[in-house]
Design a protein around this motif. Structure first.
Motif, mmCIF file in Angstrom:
data_model
loop_
_atom_site.group_PDB
_atom_site.id
_atom_site.type_symbol
_atom_site.label_atom_id
_atom_site.label_comp_id
_atom_site.label_asym_id
_atom_site.label_seq_id
_atom_site.Cartn_x
_atom_site.Cartn_y
_atom_site.Cartn_z
ATOM 1 N N GLY A 154 72.656 70.255 51.255
ATOM 2 C CA GLY A 154 72.448 71.575 50.690
ATOM 3 C C GLY A 154 71.661 71.607 49.388
ATOM 4 O O GLY A 154 71.529 72.652 48.781
ATOM 5 N N ARG A 155 71.139 70.463 48.974
ATOM 6 C CA ARG A 155 70.375 70.399 47.724
ATOM 7 C C ARG A 155 69.056 69.673 47.960
ATOM 8 O O ARG A 155 68.953 68.818 48.828
ATOM 9 N N LYS A 156 68.092 70.005 47.157
ATOM 10 C CA LYS A 156 66.834 69.277 47.213
ATOM 11 C C LYS A 156 67.014 67.938 46.505
ATOM 12 O O LYS A 156 67.614 67.870 45.438
ATOM 13 N N GLN A 157 66.491 66.909 47.124
ATOM 14 C CA GLN A 157 66.635 65.576 46.559
ATOM 15 C C GLN A 157 65.286 64.860 46.623
ATOM 16 O O GLN A 157 64.609 64.877 47.648
ATOM 17 N N LYS A 158 64.934 64.230 45.521
ATOM 18 C CA LYS A 158 63.693 63.473 45.433
ATOM 19 C C LYS A 158 63.974 62.039 45.896
ATOM 20 O O LYS A 158 64.865 61.376 45.376
ATOM 21 N N ILE A 159 63.201 61.575 46.859
ATOM 22 C CA ILE A 159 63.394 60.254 47.442
ATOM 23 C C ILE A 159 62.128 59.431 47.242
ATOM 24 O O ILE A 159 61.039 59.869 47.595
ATOM 25 N N ASP A 160 62.286 58.238 46.674
ATOM 26 C CA ASP A 160 61.173 57.298 46.580
ATOM 27 C C ASP A 160 61.066 56.555 47.907
ATOM 28 O O ASP A 160 62.067 56.027 48.402
ATOM 29 N N ILE A 161 59.875 56.514 48.479
ATOM 30 C CA ILE A 161 59.678 55.859 49.765
ATOM 31 C C ILE A 161 59.097 54.468 49.523
ATOM 32 O O ILE A 161 57.969 54.334 49.056
ATOM 33 N N PRO A 162 59.860 53.422 49.850
ATOM 34 C CA PRO A 162 59.332 52.063 49.657
ATOM 35 C C PRO A 162 58.254 51.743 50.692
ATOM 36 O O PRO A 162 58.177 52.376 51.753
ATOM 37 N N GLU A 163 57.431 50.756 50.378
ATOM 38 C CA GLU A 163 56.307 50.400 51.252
ATOM 39 C C GLU A 163 56.760 49.907 52.616
ATOM 40 O O GLU A 163 56.070 50.112 53.614
ATOM 41 N N TRP A 164 57.900 49.246 52.689
ATOM 42 C CA TRP A 164 58.342 48.665 53.952
ATOM 43 C C TRP A 164 58.746 49.700 54.992
ATOM 44 O O TRP A 164 58.876 49.381 56.174
ATOM 45 N N VAL A 165 58.920 50.959 54.608
ATOM 46 C CA VAL A 165 59.275 52.002 55.575
ATOM 47 C C VAL A 165 58.152 52.191 56.590
ATOM 48 O O VAL A 165 58.403 52.549 57.745
ATOM 49 N N ASP A 166 56.914 51.901 56.203
ATOM 50 C CA ASP A 166 55.779 51.994 57.123
ATOM 51 C C ASP A 166 55.898 51.012 58.283
ATOM 52 O O ASP A 166 55.305 51.227 59.337
ATOM 53 N N LYS A 167 56.642 49.951 58.120
ATOM 54 C CA LYS A 167 56.784 48.933 59.157
ATOM 55 C C LYS A 167 57.877 49.271 60.173
ATOM 56 O O LYS A 167 57.962 48.643 61.227
ATOM 57 N N LEU A 168 58.698 50.259 59.894
ATOM 58 C CA LEU A 168 59.820 50.581 60.779
ATOM 59 C C LEU A 168 59.401 51.015 62.183
ATOM 60 O O LEU A 168 60.025 50.574 63.155
ATOM 61 N N PRO A 169 58.358 51.843 62.366
ATOM 62 C CA PRO A 169 57.976 52.176 63.751
ATOM 63 C C PRO A 169 57.604 50.940 64.580
ATOM 64 O O PRO A 169 57.998 50.839 65.747
ATOM 65 N N GLU A 170 56.910 50.018 63.970
ATOM 66 C CA GLU A 170 56.554 48.779 64.660
ATOM 67 C C GLU A 170 57.803 47.962 64.990
ATOM 68 O O GLU A 170 57.927 47.395 66.085
#
Length: 124
Positions: A33-49
């Motif tokens: 129910g609140r807006k939250q700022k999330i830092d996206i680490p570089e390794w998240v790009d590898k998750l689909p693979e």
């Protein structure tokens, strides 16, 4: 990156995957129910693979759990009622998937040696 950090981002993956594909390093999502700022680490790009590698085992339960829990962000209770698996079996499978993802991220050099050594086997 630690296993706890991995679990945190896997829970958020359905919400942050679009931002990660567009190469954003930060996103703002609505959580609890609140807006939250999330830092996206570089390794998240590898998750689909990594998901594709795991799904290549051609197991119905594996592909269903990855699709519903991580890609779509469906609640665990709903998934347990939809799949032919017990509650403990589901959480055991989910833990094995998370361990496999962590191992593949180690293979991709996304996990430092220090993080691996600091990862406790038994944490009482």
């Amino acid at each position: 990156m630690t296993k706890n950090e991995l679990k945190k981002y896997l829970m958020l993956y359905s919400k942050i995957s679009k931002f990660a594909e567009e190469n954003h390093s930060v996103c703002v999502i609505k959580r609890w129910g609140r807006k939250q700022k999330i830092d996206i680490p570089e390794w998240v790009d590898k998750l689909p693979e990594i998901f594709e590698i795991i799904e290549s085992e051609n197991n119905f339960l594996l592909t269903s759990v990855i699709e519903k829990a991580y890609k779509k962000g469906i609640n665990d209770r709903v998934i347990i009622t939809e799949l032919p698996v017990t509650e403990s079996g589901y959480y055991r499978l989910k833990r094995k998937i998370e361990d496999k993802i962590y191992q593949l991220l180690i293979l991709y050099n996304c996990v430092s040696e220090e993080d691996i050594l600091n990862n406790k086997i038994i944490d009482w």
